[in-house]
Design a protein around this motif. Structure first.
Motif, PDB file in Angstrom:
ATOM      1  N   HIS A  15      13.474   3.305  -3.411  1.00  0.00           N
ATOM      2  CA  HIS A  15      12.428   1.980  -4.082  1.00  0.00           C
ATOM      3  C   HIS A  15      10.772   2.342  -2.593  1.00  0.00           C
ATOM      4  O   HIS A  15      10.962   1.358  -1.680  1.00  0.00           O
ATOM      5  N   GLU A  17       6.543   1.347  -3.320  1.00  0.00           N
ATOM      6  CA  GLU A  17       5.522   1.014  -3.793  1.00  0.00           C
ATOM      7  C   GLU A  17       4.463   0.700  -3.209  1.00  0.00           C
ATOM      8  O   GLU A  17       4.098   0.682  -1.780  1.00  0.00           O
ATOM      9  N   ASP A  32      -0.715   0.055  -9.059  1.00  0.00           N
ATOM     10  CA  ASP A  32       0.058   0.489  -8.010  1.00  0.00           C
ATOM     11  C   ASP A  32       0.541   2.168  -8.084  1.00  0.00           C
ATOM     12  O   ASP A  32       0.598   2.170  -9.160  1.00  0.00           O
ATOM     13  N   VAL A  34       4.312   3.743  -7.328  1.00  0.00           N
ATOM     14  CA  VAL A  34       5.741   3.637  -7.167  1.00  0.00           C
ATOM     15  C   VAL A  34       6.579   4.699  -7.095  1.00  0.00           C
ATOM     16  O   VAL A  34       6.283   5.317  -8.322  1.00  0.00           O
ATOM     17  N   GLU A  36      11.142   5.826  -7.843  1.00  0.00           N
ATOM     18  CA  GLU A  36      11.874   4.855  -7.696  1.00  0.00           C
ATOM     19  C   GLU A  36      13.649   5.714  -8.105  1.00  0.00           C
ATOM     20  O   GLU A  36      13.166   6.353  -8.883  1.00  0.00           O
ATOM     21  N   CYS A  40       8.894   8.425 -10.435  1.00  0.00           N
ATOM     22  CA  CYS A  40       7.564   7.491  -9.864  1.00  0.00           C
ATOM     23  C   CYS A  40       6.978   7.243 -11.225  1.00  0.00           C
ATOM     24  O   CYS A  40       6.565   7.887 -12.354  1.00  0.00           O
ATOM     25  N   VAL A  88       4.050   8.412  -1.677  1.00  0.00           N
ATOM     26  CA  VAL A  88       3.554   7.224  -2.348  1.00  0.00           C
ATOM     27  C   VAL A  88       2.625   7.203  -1.401  1.00  0.00           C
ATOM     28  O   VAL A  88       1.457   6.791  -1.827  1.00  0.00           O
TER      29      VAL A  88
END
Length: 114
Positions: A15, A17, A32, A34, A36, A40, A88
């Motif tokens: 994860h 972010e 934001d 993210v 995970e 994404c 990210v």
């Protein structure tokens, strides 16, 4: 003596972010990106304006854009990254200067690159 049972490989939970833009006030927004577990997404929240109260009685509006695993792999290929953390960071570097409209530019950039 008992034997330990092997149930197979359990992948590590990932994860990552990053906040691309945030304006904290009575009327504000938060954007934001993210990553995970192989997928994404992008979340954009607005709160406090009169327009938001037309959509929701609490004055909060949320827009979510989620890429499946196949499209996340394509996104990694297009950005030249090999893992979620690098993806990210690359998305932040590419789009943070657009501030509150970064989600529009992100979607437009992805559509041009299929």
């Amino acid at each position: 003596m008992g034997h330990k049972k092997y149930y197979g490989y359990k992948p590590k939970h990932e994860h990552y972010e990053v906040t691309i833009y945030e304006k904290k006030a009575k009327v504000g927004e938060h954007l934001d990106f993210v990553y995970e577990d192989g997928e994404c997404g992008m979340n954009h929240y607005f709160w406090g304006s009169e327009i938001d109260y037309e959509y929701n009685r609490h004055g909060e509006v949320e827009h979510n854009h989620i890429w499946d695993k196949e499209n996340t792999k394509k996104l990694m290929l297009r950005t030249g990254t090999k893992n979620g953390k690098a993806l990210v960071e690359a998305m932040y570097e590419r789009f943070h200067e657009h501030k509150g409209s970064a989600d529009f530019y992100m979607r437009q950039w992805c559509e041009k690159r299929e």
